[in-house]
Motif scaffolding. Sequence first.
Motif, mmCIF file in Angstrom:
data_model
loop_
_atom_site.group_PDB
_atom_site.id
_atom_site.type_symbol
_atom_site.label_atom_id
_atom_site.label_comp_id
_atom_site.label_asym_id
_atom_site.label_seq_id
_atom_site.Cartn_x
_atom_site.Cartn_y
_atom_site.Cartn_z
ATOM 1 N N LEU A 1 0.820 -1.206 0.000
ATOM 2 C CA LEU A 1 0.000 0.000 0.000
ATOM 3 C C LEU A 1 0.858 1.261 0.000
ATOM 4 O O LEU A 1 0.644 2.177 -0.799
ATOM 5 C CB LEU A 1 -0.934 -0.004 1.206
ATOM 6 N N TYR A 2 1.837 1.315 0.875
ATOM 7 C CA TYR A 2 2.733 2.477 0.912
ATOM 8 C C TYR A 2 3.443 2.662 -0.425
ATOM 9 O O TYR A 2 3.583 3.785 -0.921
ATOM 10 C CB TYR A 2 3.772 2.314 2.017
ATOM 11 N N GLY A 3 3.871 1.552 -1.001
ATOM 12 C CA GLY A 3 4.617 1.623 -2.251
ATOM 13 C C GLY A 3 3.797 2.055 -3.443
ATOM 14 O O GLY A 3 4.361 2.426 -4.487
ATOM 15 N N HIS A 4 2.481 2.015 -3.300
ATOM 16 C CA HIS A 4 1.605 2.423 -4.400
ATOM 17 C C HIS A 4 0.838 3.694 -4.071
ATOM 18 O O HIS A 4 -0.235 3.950 -4.629
ATOM 19 C CB HIS A 4 0.650 1.293 -4.774
ATOM 20 N N GLY A 5 1.390 4.503 -3.173
ATOM 21 C CA GLY A 5 0.878 5.858 -2.988
ATOM 22 C C GLY A 5 -0.249 6.043 -2.008
ATOM 23 O O GLY A 5 -0.968 7.051 -2.080
ATOM 24 N N PHE A 6 -0.407 5.111 -1.068
ATOM 25 C CA PHE A 6 -1.485 5.237 -0.093
ATOM 26 C C PHE A 6 -0.945 5.719 1.259
ATOM 27 O O PHE A 6 0.179 5.403 1.642
ATOM 28 C CB PHE A 6 -2.168 3.884 0.136
ATOM 29 N N THR A 7 -1.764 6.479 1.947
ATOM 30 C CA THR A 7 -1.556 6.680 3.374
ATOM 31 C C THR A 7 -2.403 5.638 4.091
ATOM 32 O O THR A 7 -3.514 5.310 3.635
ATOM 33 C CB THR A 7 -1.980 8.084 3.821
ATOM 34 N N VAL A 8 -1.896 5.115 5.192
ATOM 35 C CA VAL A 8 -2.554 3.982 5.839
ATOM 36 C C VAL A 8 -2.700 4.241 7.339
ATOM 37 O O VAL A 8 -1.759 4.692 7.994
ATOM 38 C CB VAL A 8 -1.757 2.671 5.630
ATOM 39 N N ALA A 9 -3.890 3.958 7.855
ATOM 40 C CA ALA A 9 -4.131 3.948 9.296
ATOM 41 C C ALA A 9 -4.375 2.504 9.706
ATOM 42 O O ALA A 9 -5.088 1.761 9.014
ATOM 43 C CB ALA A 9 -5.335 4.810 9.647
ATOM 44 N N LEU A 10 -3.773 2.106 10.808
ATOM 45 C CA LEU A 10 -3.901 0.736 11.304
ATOM 46 C C LEU A 10 -4.587 0.773 12.659
ATOM 47 O O LEU A 10 -4.257 1.597 13.512
ATOM 48 C CB LEU A 10 -2.511 0.107 11.427
ATOM 49 N N GLU A 11 -5.549 -0.127 12.836
ATOM 50 C CA GLU A 11 -6.329 -0.141 14.072
ATOM 51 C C GLU A 11 -6.560 -1.572 14.510
ATOM 52 O O GLU A 11 -6.539 -2.492 13.680
ATOM 53 C CB GLU A 11 -7.674 0.552 13.825
ATOM 54 N N GLN A 12 -6.790 -1.745 15.802
ATOM 55 C CA GLN A 12 -7.164 -3.055 16.316
ATOM 56 C C GLN A 12 -8.382 -2.906 17.212
ATOM 57 O O GLN A 12 -8.391 -2.095 18.142
ATOM 58 C CB GLN A 12 -6.015 -3.702 17.094
ATOM 59 N N ASP A 13 -9.430 -3.663 16.902
ATOM 60 C CA ASP A 13 -10.639 -3.669 17.716
ATOM 61 C C ASP A 13 -10.267 -4.034 19.150
ATOM 62 O O ASP A 13 -9.493 -4.960 19.388
ATOM 63 C CB ASP A 13 -11.609 -4.707 17.132
#
Length: 252
Positions: free
Chosen positions: A222-234
């Motif tokens: 995802l990072y390598g293809h131009g996305f910003t990413v948020a990671l969460e855990q329930d």
Amino acid sequence: MKLPNGLTAHHVNAGETALLYRDIFVERCYMQHGITLSPGDTVFDVGANIGMASLFFHLEFAGLVFHAFEPAPVPHAALSANFATHEIAGTVTACALSDRSGTAKLSYYPNSSSMSSFHADPAAEAALMRTFLERSGFDEEDVDDMVDGRHVVQLIECPVRTLSEVIAERGVTTIDLLKIDVEKSELEVLRGLSEADWPRIRQVVAEVHDIDGTLDAFLSLLYGHGFTVALEQDELLGGTEIYEAFAVRKEL
């Protein structure tokens, strides 16, 4: 069954459907960290199960077009019925998405259909399910019944295809939301995208299992293809291997 919002849904297991409703409709688990949809957008629901995510998006945003994928026959039948009942626009396909084409053996759990997997680990999955149900407030007897039900498993030979093959076949120009919930096959779904098709993806929401480096590899793509990413855990899954990734293209 009748849902809390008054609508009816075709389903496989009432308890499982109630949990899906809570996560998707009440907690709005997919609409976080900048995920947005507009009329006319295209949604790929990969690992659709009975279609609760598609139904939620359909009710929330007018005019969406869906491509839903569910390889297990019984949930697929409910998925198809829900699309017809609620007049959800789009296509329902009885296959899984992966990094190759062909067939694969799915471990299908009739009593816990949403946890069916091409990478089954029954003991680990039972322990995970027990933790989740106990934290969800079920009493010990109900938890025992639901976890014990996971001992029933069917091996089903299912067709698999790549995302890029589907994109080419259907002439899809943009996927405004790629929702992935495929029980440990999420990295394979992304690896089924050709470099030429990555720019077509606008947003991704995925359940990711942090096993043998899968989470890092998934995020790197995802990072390598131009996305910003948020990671969460329930909070109900705290300390487990399961995370939710929310990815949006930077220019958005």
